[in-house]
Motif scaffolding. Structure first.
Motif, short mmCIF file in Angstrom:
data_model
loop_
_atom_site.label_atom_id
_atom_site.label_comp_id
_atom_site.label_asym_id
_atom_site.label_seq_id
_atom_site.Cartn_x
_atom_site.Cartn_y
_atom_site.Cartn_z
N ALA A 27 0.82 -1.21 0.00
CA ALA A 27 0.00 0.00 0.00
C ALA A 27 0.85 1.26 0.00
N ALA A 28 2.06 1.15 0.59
CA ALA A 28 2.90 2.34 0.75
C ALA A 28 3.97 2.47 -0.33
N GLU A 29 4.01 1.51 -1.30
CA GLU A 29 5.15 1.47 -2.21
C GLU A 29 5.24 2.70 -3.12
N ASN A 30 4.13 3.38 -3.37
CA ASN A 30 4.18 4.55 -4.23
C ASN A 30 4.05 5.85 -3.44
N VAL A 31 4.35 5.79 -2.15
CA VAL A 31 4.32 6.97 -1.29
C VAL A 31 5.73 7.22 -0.76
N LEU A 32 6.22 8.42 -0.97
CA LEU A 32 7.53 8.81 -0.43
C LEU A 32 7.29 9.43 0.93
N ARG A 33 7.79 8.79 1.98
CA ARG A 33 7.56 9.25 3.35
C ARG A 33 8.75 10.08 3.81
N VAL A 34 8.47 11.33 4.10
CA VAL A 34 9.52 12.31 4.40
C VAL A 34 9.30 12.91 5.78
N SER A 35 10.40 13.18 6.47
CA SER A 35 10.29 13.85 7.77
C SER A 35 11.50 14.76 7.98
N ALA A 36 11.50 15.42 9.12
CA ALA A 36 12.59 16.33 9.46
C ALA A 36 12.77 16.36 10.96
N ILE A 37 14.00 16.59 11.41
CA ILE A 37 14.20 16.74 12.85
C ILE A 37 13.37 17.96 13.31
N PRO A 38 12.72 17.86 14.46
CA PRO A 38 11.84 18.95 14.92
C PRO A 38 12.62 20.07 15.61
N ASP A 39 13.44 20.77 14.80
CA ASP A 39 14.28 21.83 15.37
C ASP A 39 13.56 23.17 15.44
N GLU A 40 12.33 23.20 14.91
CA GLU A 40 11.48 24.38 15.02
C GLU A 40 10.06 23.91 15.35
N ALA A 41 9.16 24.86 15.55
CA ALA A 41 7.77 24.52 15.88
C ALA A 41 7.16 23.66 14.76
N PRO A 42 6.29 22.69 15.11
CA PRO A 42 5.68 21.81 14.10
C PRO A 42 4.98 22.57 12.97
N THR A 43 4.31 23.67 13.30
CA THR A 43 3.61 24.44 12.26
C THR A 43 4.60 25.04 11.26
N GLU A 44 5.77 25.46 11.75
CA GLU A 44 6.79 26.03 10.88
C GLU A 44 7.39 24.96 9.97
N LEU A 45 7.62 23.76 10.50
CA LEU A 45 8.15 22.66 9.69
C LEU A 45 7.19 22.31 8.57
N GLN A 46 5.89 22.26 8.88
CA GLN A 46 4.88 21.95 7.86
C GLN A 46 4.85 23.04 6.80
N ARG A 47 4.89 24.30 7.22
CA ARG A 47 4.85 25.43 6.28
C ARG A 47 6.04 25.38 5.32
N LYS A 48 7.22 25.07 5.86
CA LYS A 48 8.43 25.00 5.04
C LYS A 48 8.37 23.85 4.04
N PHE A 49 7.68 22.77 4.39
CA PHE A 49 7.73 21.57 3.57
C PHE A 49 6.72 21.57 2.42
N VAL A 50 5.59 22.25 2.56
CA VAL A 50 4.50 22.13 1.57
C VAL A 50 4.96 22.33 0.12
N PRO A 51 5.58 23.46 -0.26
CA PRO A 51 5.99 23.59 -1.66
C PRO A 51 7.08 22.61 -2.08
N LEU A 52 7.97 22.25 -1.15
CA LEU A 52 9.00 21.27 -1.47
C LEU A 52 8.36 19.91 -1.73
N GLY A 53 7.38 19.53 -0.92
CA GLY A 53 6.68 18.26 -1.12
C GLY A 53 6.00 18.20 -2.47
N GLN A 54 5.37 19.29 -2.87
CA GLN A 54 4.70 19.34 -4.18
C GLN A 54 5.72 19.21 -5.31
#
Length: 289
Positions: A27-54
């Motif tokens: 089920a997960a073979e076509n999903v790239l699972r990405v994360s980051a060390i939580p060195d900033e607030a979770p909301t900031e990490l999500q904001r930074k990642f959205v355009p990069l993820g796209q």
């Protein structure tokens, strides 16, 4: 669910078992699972990642899922156990991941800025103007596993004659770079340290009062952050991801937001050998078992 859907699901499960894979892997073979060390607030990490993820979805043809984690150790463990495919690591967490994966984790790219990264020592106290003034004061690092918020500042403090475990009146860990600034600004610590990139961003965004909180010292440069993949990821996908990062160009309007959020002038190739100095510093500080 209709009969055809059930049949496809059953056949999928049988295929997965025939390949020796857990059913969840199919089920997960076509999903790239990405994360980051939580060195900033979770909301900031999500904001930074959205355009990069796209962007990574466009470059790989895969769905990209950002997986938030609770702490630095969780990123390392998830990469080692195959729960993550790609992770944004600090230099020290890369060393931990390298050791945890028996050397199979692969750093593929870093910002040009990460080849000469620094940390800033900050204070709101008029009585602190140099490292010598820190003795007997309260001090705050970021996360215990942070390269720029703990390991390298601790290492450089030692070179300045400051023993972090003995010379401070009290030593605390804020957990993240932005939290360290909040600690110092609120008077919960006389001084602290965080990475230069986050400090500069907070200043630019007006989130720190520089008339109150100021930088009194900066570390010498060192290698820090990188994007790392798990060692058993498909080599063709590793090549696609590496090329995707290296193609990012702030002069390209489509890449401008990504690069601004990542605070990168460009991405460059990296290699395990770049982090040998970090590993030596960690061993010297007694932070590696």
């Amino acid at each position: 669910m209709n009969y055809r859907s059930l049949r496809r699901l059953a056949l999928g499960g049988l295929c997965a078992l025939a390949l020796g894979l857990p059913f969840s892997a199919l089920a997960a073979e076509n999903v790239l699972r990405v994360s980051a060390i939580p060195d900033e607030a979770p909301t900031e990490l999500q904001r930074k990642f959205v355009p990069l993820g796209q962007y990574l979805e466009q470059q790989t043809g895969m769905k990209v899922s950002f997986v938030p984690v609770s702490d630095y150790a969780a990123v390392v463990e998830s990469l080692a156990t195959g729960k993550l495919d790609l992770a944004w690591l600090g230099g020290f967490t890369f060393i931990q991941a390298k050791r945890r994966t028996q050397g199979t984790a692969i750093p593929i790219a870093q910002r040009a800025e990460d080849a000469k990264f620094t940390s800033r020592f900050i204070t709101a106290s008029e009585g602190i103007k140099s490292f010598a003034d820190l003795k007997g004061k309260t001090f705050v690092f970021g996360s215990p596993s942070s390269t720029s918020g703990h390991l390298m500042p601790r290492y450089f403090l030692g070179r300045e004659g400051i023993n972090a475990d003995k010379d401070f009146k009290n030593l605390a860990f804020s957990g993240a770079h932005d939290a360290t600034v909040a600690f110092v600004a609120a008077g919960r610590a006389d001084a602290g340290v965080l990475n230069a990139s986050v400090w500069d961003k907070l200043v630019e965004q007006g989130k720190v009062d520089t008339a109150k909180v100021r930088v009194f010292a900066t570390t010498p440069p060192y290698f820090d952050y990188n994007w790392t993949v798990r060692g058993d990821l498909d080599p063709a996908l590793v090549k696609k991801l590496t090329e995707a990062f290296l193609k990012l160009d702030p002069a390209n309007p489509a890449h401008k937001e990504i690069m601004a959020l990542q605070r990168a002038s460009k991405f460059i190739p990296t290699k395990k050998e770049n982090y040998e100095g970090i590993e030596q510093a960690a061993q010297a500080a007694g932070l590696l078992k």
